[in-house]
Design an enzyme around this catalytic site. Structure first.
Site, mmCIF file in Angstrom:
data_model
loop_
_atom_site.group_PDB
_atom_site.id
_atom_site.type_symbol
_atom_site.label_atom_id
_atom_site.label_comp_id
_atom_site.label_asym_id
_atom_site.label_seq_id
_atom_site.Cartn_x
_atom_site.Cartn_y
_atom_site.Cartn_z
ATOM 1 N N GLU A 1 -33.516 13.341 1.318
ATOM 2 C CA GLU A 1 -34.258 12.585 0.295
ATOM 3 C C GLU A 1 -33.671 11.225 -0.073
ATOM 4 O O GLU A 1 -34.123 10.608 -1.042
ATOM 5 C CB GLU A 1 -34.472 13.439 -0.979
ATOM 6 C CG GLU A 1 -35.269 14.695 -0.680
ATOM 7 C CD GLU A 1 -35.678 15.514 -1.903
ATOM 8 O OE1 GLU A 1 -36.615 16.311 -1.776
ATOM 9 O OE2 GLU A 1 -35.053 15.364 -2.975
ATOM 10 N N GLU B 1 -40.625 20.587 2.733
ATOM 11 C CA GLU B 1 -40.248 21.148 1.421
ATOM 12 C C GLU B 1 -41.482 21.205 0.537
ATOM 13 O O GLU B 1 -42.198 20.209 0.418
ATOM 14 C CB GLU B 1 -39.206 20.272 0.701
ATOM 15 C CG GLU B 1 -37.762 20.512 1.058
ATOM 16 C CD GLU B 1 -36.817 19.856 0.032
ATOM 17 O OE1 GLU B 1 -37.171 19.753 -1.169
ATOM 18 O OE2 GLU B 1 -35.724 19.440 0.437
#
Length: 884
Positions: free
Chosen positions: A462, A559
């Site tokens: 991320e 995710e």
């Protein structure tokens, strides 16, 4: 050749022969050491491998660190400095060797190492192996080895203060996580300073093995064997690397062999003094039939025994003899233009076959790595396979897992998406930091690249998205500084190393990312969440999770997820009665995600009545149950959307080829996104996953009041399938009517519409049914009968269902040949039937199901001896109508 394969199976990755022992000696320094704190007010025995927290608990100085609020009570441990000490003797024979190395496989984290009063070195990276030459420091009699640890919290803080030119965010975790600051300044498990699903326990200790290695000629540090396929000549070759530490220039004759494939090569070589990487290629005999490694559900996972022998030149004495496994498989990450869509595809081809990745995300299985036992790993990974998963993403805020983890994934056919250990932060790029990271990456790639299970390396978790969407409020004028640091770390260093060390699998700089498109945009895309490219992470806790329109139609979902609470039996050992309410201090303390407890109830309330028992304990356990119902149903809806989107492009989006929900496992007993509770108990979600990841799956949903049913198939061959739809009244166990569609061709590896009908027409042709009074079940059939699981579709929210009654389920436990069977009798339709036997560890064959029959039998596999009477006493059965 069977004997060789069996031998290989038992030998594991590295071994030595007895004829070498005169040349090479190992003395393990594992076992009981002494541990003391900085002022020596505490002194106790401590296991190595191990950590300070585990030692303190084992010796009774602290209670269970996971009990109630002990993560706060025991903060002092990480704020102190600690010293491990051991005394050992070495033989004259070992001391007489040309080279003696003191080797630490893992030091957590900031330490100085003393042998007989002399500093031999320092460590600053949990993910590195360290070795120090100590021959001249060893003596006859007692040798004293000390490892002095500095508080990781203070070290990280000091490194942050020293970095004065500009800040490297985030400074600290959000308050709700109750963690420590500046974790990005220390090369240590990032989540050990806290995370949104885990506690703050910044560990210290010798978390892997410690030994002395003594040798006269050379020692083998690492062997890797990576199979590569040359398409143009249709031939396999094995890329072999020997990482060797040689005392002096040594001429040798190396022989590599894969006996089962009648492939062997002998080469003359020269090992130079010091540590060197020696590369060789073994071409596999083209007349041998090579068996390929396949992911779970797509084939077998065969391996071959691979032997390496090193002799002195001209057939001299044996210097080295080792065996390992070699697997054959190819992997490609396909990013190419998509017909009818802007952007690029994003999918994996294994052995030339496109494979839909089905699975989850892996986090550390315990705050204290010494407590992640082989049994814990086997149970979790077997649970993944048993839920029809074929992939796990090892997330970048934890640890590079232990060797056994990857060996089990190899054996079970679990593909691994391997992040490097950087997550949700910017990182410094000082020379010493970069140098330490470079060594970490080189070591980890060399250690892991022989595993066929690893199909991709990813630079971080991320961090591209954090930069692109400005999580850390970096002023626009300063952004170029951070982009430069980002490129320096992940592209110029990590990516460059991976490309040099491993040509066998792809590398992505981040996750989520637009992949090739991010690269075009200078490695940080304007929107790394663009569904036309790469992989996406997506979370929404407010929008209705039953509405598939709220999900991004992405190329690959790496995710997504929803929280739930674990079972009462999991919480009970770490809590006391005053904690057992949804509004208690304990319940609030365990929740590390802002507003998480409220979000669960808000999402549940969209479709369910919230528990309203006047008994406080029942209301609490009912609420735990309902959060699991909500989570299971939400992740099911989202995963089924991704699976049915694999074969179509709608408004330029689609061809989804991966669904990895967040997350598989838990680090402690707390609310989280996991589908398996700490301790191994399956949540309702994991039972649902067993169905929604099935190889053949019916998916039903509505669009503009029309019911669609898709047939999804992961199989290699084509099927002819029809949908069989049963309509039930909420108040009756006999179906109102049953419909069957025509047989439709469903090609292997596709999703096809096989049923389509307006709901109003379906209900009109089916007696006295309305959306509020009826529900649907459906399955797929071919000419031989049912294929895959039965699925359900609710025509209204269960809270609005008319006729839903208490089912008064009775249960009878019996023992049979295979274990225990539980027979249920129900008086009416019962959604989300949940069987629980408290703290008796084990697993039901099916759970959380919709019961539309008068009786049903499920089996229970106990993980410890039990009895019919104990199970009967412990068994509770809950269904939706029982909680209000």
């Amino acid at each position: 050749m069977l004997g060789v394969s069996l031998l290989c199976l038992f030998l594991g990755v590295l071994s030595g022969s007895s004829s070498e022992t005169e040349r090479h000696q190992t003395l393990s320094l594992e076992g009981k050491w002494r541990l003391s704190n900085s002022n020596e007010s505490l002194s106790l025995p401590a296991d190595v491998p191990g950590c300070v927290h585990s030692a303190l608990q084992q010796q009774g100085y602290i209670k269970d660190p996971y009990f109630r609020f002990n993560d706060l009570s025991y903060r002092w441990i990480a704020l102190d400095n600690w010293t491990y000490t051991t005394t050992f003797t070495v033989s004259a024979q070992l001391r007489a060797k040309q080279e003696v190395l003191l080797i630490f496989d893992g030091v957590d984290t900031i330490a100085s190492i003393w042998l007989n009063g002399v500093v031999v070195g320092n460590t600053d990276n949990m993910f590195r192996r360290y070795d120090f030459p100590v021959r001249d420091l060893l003596k006859d009699g007692d040798n004293v080895l000390k490892v002095s640890f500095m508080s990781p919290v203070y070290y990280a803080s000091e490194r942050r203060k020293a970095h004065s030119a500009y800040r490297v965010p985030p400074e600290c975790p959000p308050d709700v996580q109750k963690g420590e600051c500046h974790v990005n300044f220390i090369r240590k498990e990032q989540s050990s300073f806290s995370w949104d699903w885990g506690p703050s326990f910044p560990t210290m200790g010798l978390w892997k093995g410690v030994q002395l290695e003594a040798f006269d000629v050379l020692q083998l540090i690492q062997i890797s064997s990576v199979a590569l396929y040359n398409v143009s000549v249709s031939q396999w070759r094995v890329q072999v690397e020997l990482l060797v530490d040689a005392v002096q220039t040594t001429n040798g004759e190396v022989t590599f062999s894969v006996p089962e494939l009648v492939s062997e090569r002998t080469a003359q070589t020269q090992f130079l003094p010091g540590k060197t990487k020696n590369s060789f290629t073994l071409h596999i005999n083209t007349s041998s039939q090579v068996k390929l490694w396949w992911p779970n559900g797509h084939g077998e996972q065969p391996f071959y025994c691979f032997t390496v022998t090193v002799r002195g030149s001209q057939g001299g004495s044996l210097i080295l003899n080792t065996e390992s496994k070699v697997y054959f498989r190819t992997v490609e990450l396909v990013q190419e233009p998509v017909v009818g869509s802007p952007g690029l595809s994003f999918y994996f081809r294994i052995n030339g076959k496109p494979v839909f990745l089905k699975g989850s995300n892996w986090i550390p299985a315990h705050s204290f790595q010494d407590q992640v036992t082989p049994a814990v790993l086997k149970n979790l990974l077997q649970s993944a396979v048993d839920a029809n998963m074929n992939a796990l993403r090892v997330w970048g805020g934890g640890v590079y897992e232990q060797d056994l983890f990857y060996s089990l994934c190899d054996e079970m056919g679990i593909m691994v998406w391997q992040d490097f250990m950087f997550a949700c932060a910017m990182y410094p790029t000082e020379t010493d930091f970069i140098q330490s990271v470079r060594e970490e990456v080189i070591q980890q790639v060399r250690r892991l690249k022989s595993h066929p299970s690893i199909i991709i390396w990813s630079g971080n978790n991320e961090n591209e998205a954090a930069l692109a969407t400005n999580w850390f409020d970096i002023p626009v004028s300063q952004k170029p500084t951070y982009v430069k640091d980002y490129v320096t770390l992940y592209v110029n260093n990590i990516r460059a190393i991976v490309q040099e060390e491993d040509q066998s699998r792809p590398f992505l700089v981040s996750s989520p990312t637009n992949g090739a498109e991010s690269e075009q945009q200078g490695w940080v895309a304007a929107n790394p969440y663009d569904p036309h490219y790469g992989d996406t992470h997506f979370y929404s806790y407010i929008l209705d999770c039953w509405d598939w329109r709220t999900f991004p139609r992405t190329r690959f979902a790496s995710e997504y997820g929803f929280q739930s609470w674990p079972s009462f039996s999991t919480l009970q050992p770490v809590s006391i009665p005053e904690d057992w309410s949804y509004s208690s201090n304990f319940t609030s303390h365990r929740q590390h995600h802002a507003d998480g407890n409220q979000q669960m109830l808000q999402q549940a309330a969209l479709h369910f009545h919230l528990p309203n028992s006047t008994d406080p304990l029942k209301r609490f356990t009912d609420t735990l149950y309902l959060t699991q119902v909500m989570q299971a149903q939400c992740v099911k809806a989202q995963t089924e959307f991704y699976r049915r989107s694999q074969s179509e492009i709608i408004e330029g989006k689609g061809q989804t080829m991966g669904a990895l929900y967040w997350q598989l496992n838990d680090i402690w007993q707390a609310p989280s996104w996991s589908s398996i509770e700490f301790g191994g108990k399956w949540k309702m979600l994991h039972h649902f996953a067993q169905s929604f990841f099935a190889a053949v799956l019916p998916v039903g949903f509505e669009d503009d009041d029309t019911l669609f049913i898709y047939a999804v198939s992961d199989l290699s061959h084509d099927l002819k399938l029809r949908a069989a739809v049963s309509v039930y009244s909420w108040s009756d166990l006999d179906p109102v009517c049953t419909l069957k569609s025509d047989l439709v061709l469903v090609p292997g590896g596709s999703a096809v519409v096989i049923f389509k009908q307006p709901v109003s027409a379906l209900l009109a042709g089916c007696g006295h049914c309305t959306r509020l009074t009826c529900l649907l079940t459906f399955h797929l059939e071919d000419s031989d009968g049912q294929q895959g699981p039965t699925n359900h579709h609710f025509l209204c929210s269960p809270k609005d269902a008319q006729g839903l009654q208490r089912p008064n389920i009775t249960a009878k436990v019996q023992e049979d040949k295979t274990g225990y069977a539980v027979t249920l009798l129900s008086s009416s339709v019962a959604p989300f039937v949940w069987l629980d036997v408290g703290n008796i560890p084990g697993r039901f064959s099916s759970n959380g199901f919709l019961m539309v029959s008068r009786n049903r039998t499920v089996s229970f596999n106990a993980w410890r001896p039990t009895s019919v009477s104990e199970l009967s006493k412990s068994l509770t059965v809950t269904s939706l109508r029982d909680v209000y």
